[in-house]
Design an enzyme around this catalytic site. Structure first.
Site, PDB file in Angstrom:
ATOM      1  N   SER A  14      39.121  52.102  48.835  1.00  0.00           N
ATOM      2  CA  SER A  14      39.468  51.135  49.878  1.00  0.00           C
ATOM      3  C   SER A  14      40.269  51.770  51.016  1.00  0.00           C
ATOM      4  CB  SER A  14      40.280  49.993  49.274  1.00  0.00           C
ATOM      5  OG  SER A  14      39.567  49.397  48.218  1.00  0.00           O
TER       6      SER A  14
HETATM    7  N1  SAH Z   1      40.365  50.085  44.199  1.00  0.00           N
HETATM    8  C1  SAH Z   1      39.229  50.944  44.214  1.00  0.00           C
HETATM    9  C2  SAH Z   1      38.035  50.212  44.784  1.00  0.00           C
HETATM   10  C3  SAH Z   1      36.753  50.724  44.244  1.00  0.00           C
HETATM   11  S1  SAH Z   1      35.341  49.819  44.791  1.00  0.00           S
HETATM   12  C4  SAH Z   1      39.528  52.170  45.056  1.00  0.00           C
HETATM   13  O1  SAH Z   1      40.207  52.037  46.086  1.00  0.00           O
HETATM   14  O2  SAH Z   1      39.071  53.253  44.710  1.00  0.00           O
HETATM   15  C5  SAH Z   1      35.269  48.509  43.620  1.00  0.00           C
HETATM   16  C6  SAH Z   1      34.994  48.889  42.196  1.00  0.00           C
HETATM   17  O3  SAH Z   1      34.802  47.687  41.459  1.00  0.00           O
HETATM   18  C7  SAH Z   1      33.751  49.718  41.986  1.00  0.00           C
HETATM   19  O4  SAH Z   1      34.096  50.927  41.361  1.00  0.00           O
HETATM   20  C8  SAH Z   1      32.862  48.854  41.076  1.00  0.00           C
HETATM   21  O5  SAH Z   1      32.127  49.609  40.132  1.00  0.00           O
HETATM   22  C9  SAH Z   1      33.887  47.963  40.415  1.00  0.00           C
HETATM   23  N2  SAH Z   1      33.392  46.697  39.883  1.00  0.00           N
HETATM   24  C10 SAH Z   1      32.489  45.850  40.414  1.00  0.00           C
HETATM   25  N3  SAH Z   1      32.342  44.766  39.632  1.00  0.00           N
HETATM   26  C11 SAH Z   1      33.189  44.927  38.574  1.00  0.00           C
HETATM   27  C12 SAH Z   1      33.505  44.150  37.424  1.00  0.00           C
HETATM   28  N4  SAH Z   1      32.934  42.978  37.178  1.00  0.00           N
HETATM   29  N5  SAH Z   1      34.430  44.622  36.557  1.00  0.00           N
HETATM   30  C13 SAH Z   1      35.022  45.824  36.780  1.00  0.00           C
HETATM   31  N6  SAH Z   1      34.761  46.602  37.847  1.00  0.00           N
HETATM   32  C14 SAH Z   1      33.862  46.167  38.731  1.00  0.00           C
END
Ligand code: SAH
Length: 212
Positions: free
Chosen positions: A59
């Site tokens: 993010s």
């Molecule tokens: N906070 C993280 C954001 C990653 S993007 C950062 O800054 O690196 C969002 C993430 O949510 C992705 O890795 C995706 O695989 C995960 N995701 C999507 N749906 C999900 C779910 N139901 N449970 C757990 N993770 C999920």
């Protein structure tokens, strides 16, 4: 520009909009360059999201700061993060909370994040790979929950995992753009605030979006 200069410039930018000094201090300390892919390290302190593996993103720093500030974390709090991704937001939660539960649906991302966080010395965190179920009911209730992927609505199953007076911060909208919502579980009912527009990858699973 070297990373140190870029970092100071970013923190200066963030401090214009983020009032919580604790959040700014923590973001000054956590090395974002360790959470971005090796080819993107030069851009680690640009105020932009960056692609990571599995088609996901780390993010934007401003959004991380805004969401963290909205969670109002104290060092007594147990917090849940849905969407570990790179683990950058997780590190920030570890700095502020007593205990962090983080869940991710891609084992590969979870393993990478776990490696970096262990290397940085964080011990107040547990990692779980989740399939369809949203969150981690075994650890509930949580004082604060952050969802770092966009949902079609506020999932009841996450509200059920929130403690009394708990704060849930979650992007809600379409698959492609959302509004950042803060929901507080008051005795009188849910108190909802809109923190503004944002763009996240979709939250996948029951009560959220289909993969694909
Ligand atoms: N906070 C993280 C954001 C990653 S993007 C950062 O800054 O690196 C969002 C993430 O949510 C992705 O890795 C995706 O695989 C995960 N995701 C999507 N749906 C999900 C779910 N139901 N449970 C757990 N993770 C999920």
């Amino acid at each position: 520009m070297d990373l140190e200069t870029a970092r100071l410039r970013l923190m200066h930018q963030l401090s214009r909009e983020i009032r919580d000094k604790k959040v700014l201090d923590v973001m000054t300390r956590v090395p974002r360059e360790l959470f971005v892919p090796s080819g993107s390290q030069h851009a680690a302190y640009e105020n932009i999201p960056l692609p990571i593996e599995m088609g996901q993103t780390i993010s934007q720093p401003f959004i991380v700061a805004l969401m963290t500030e909205a969670m109002q974390i104290t060092n007594k709090d147990k917090v849940l993060e849905v969407g570990t991704g790179s683990g950058y937001q997780t590190a920030i939660l570890c700095e502020l909370a007593n205990w962090v539960v983080t869940v991710e649906r891609h084992q590969r991302l979870l393993d990478k994040a776990k490696n970096v966080l262990t290397r940085l010395g964080y011990t107040n965190v547990e990692f779980h790979c989740t399939e369809k179920m949203l969150g981690w009911t075994e650890g509930a209730p949580y004082d604060a929950i952050i969802v770092t992927a966009g949902a079609p609505n506020v999932p009841q199953i996450l509200l059920d995992q929130l403690a009394a007076e708990g704060r849930l911060v979650i992007p809600v909208g379409s698959r492609f753009e959302q509004e950042l919502m803060k929901v507080v579980k008051r005795k009188e009912g849910l108190e909802t605030t809109n923190l503004g527009a944002c763009r996240f990858v979709p939250l996948i699973g029951e009560g959220a979006w289909d993969e694909g």
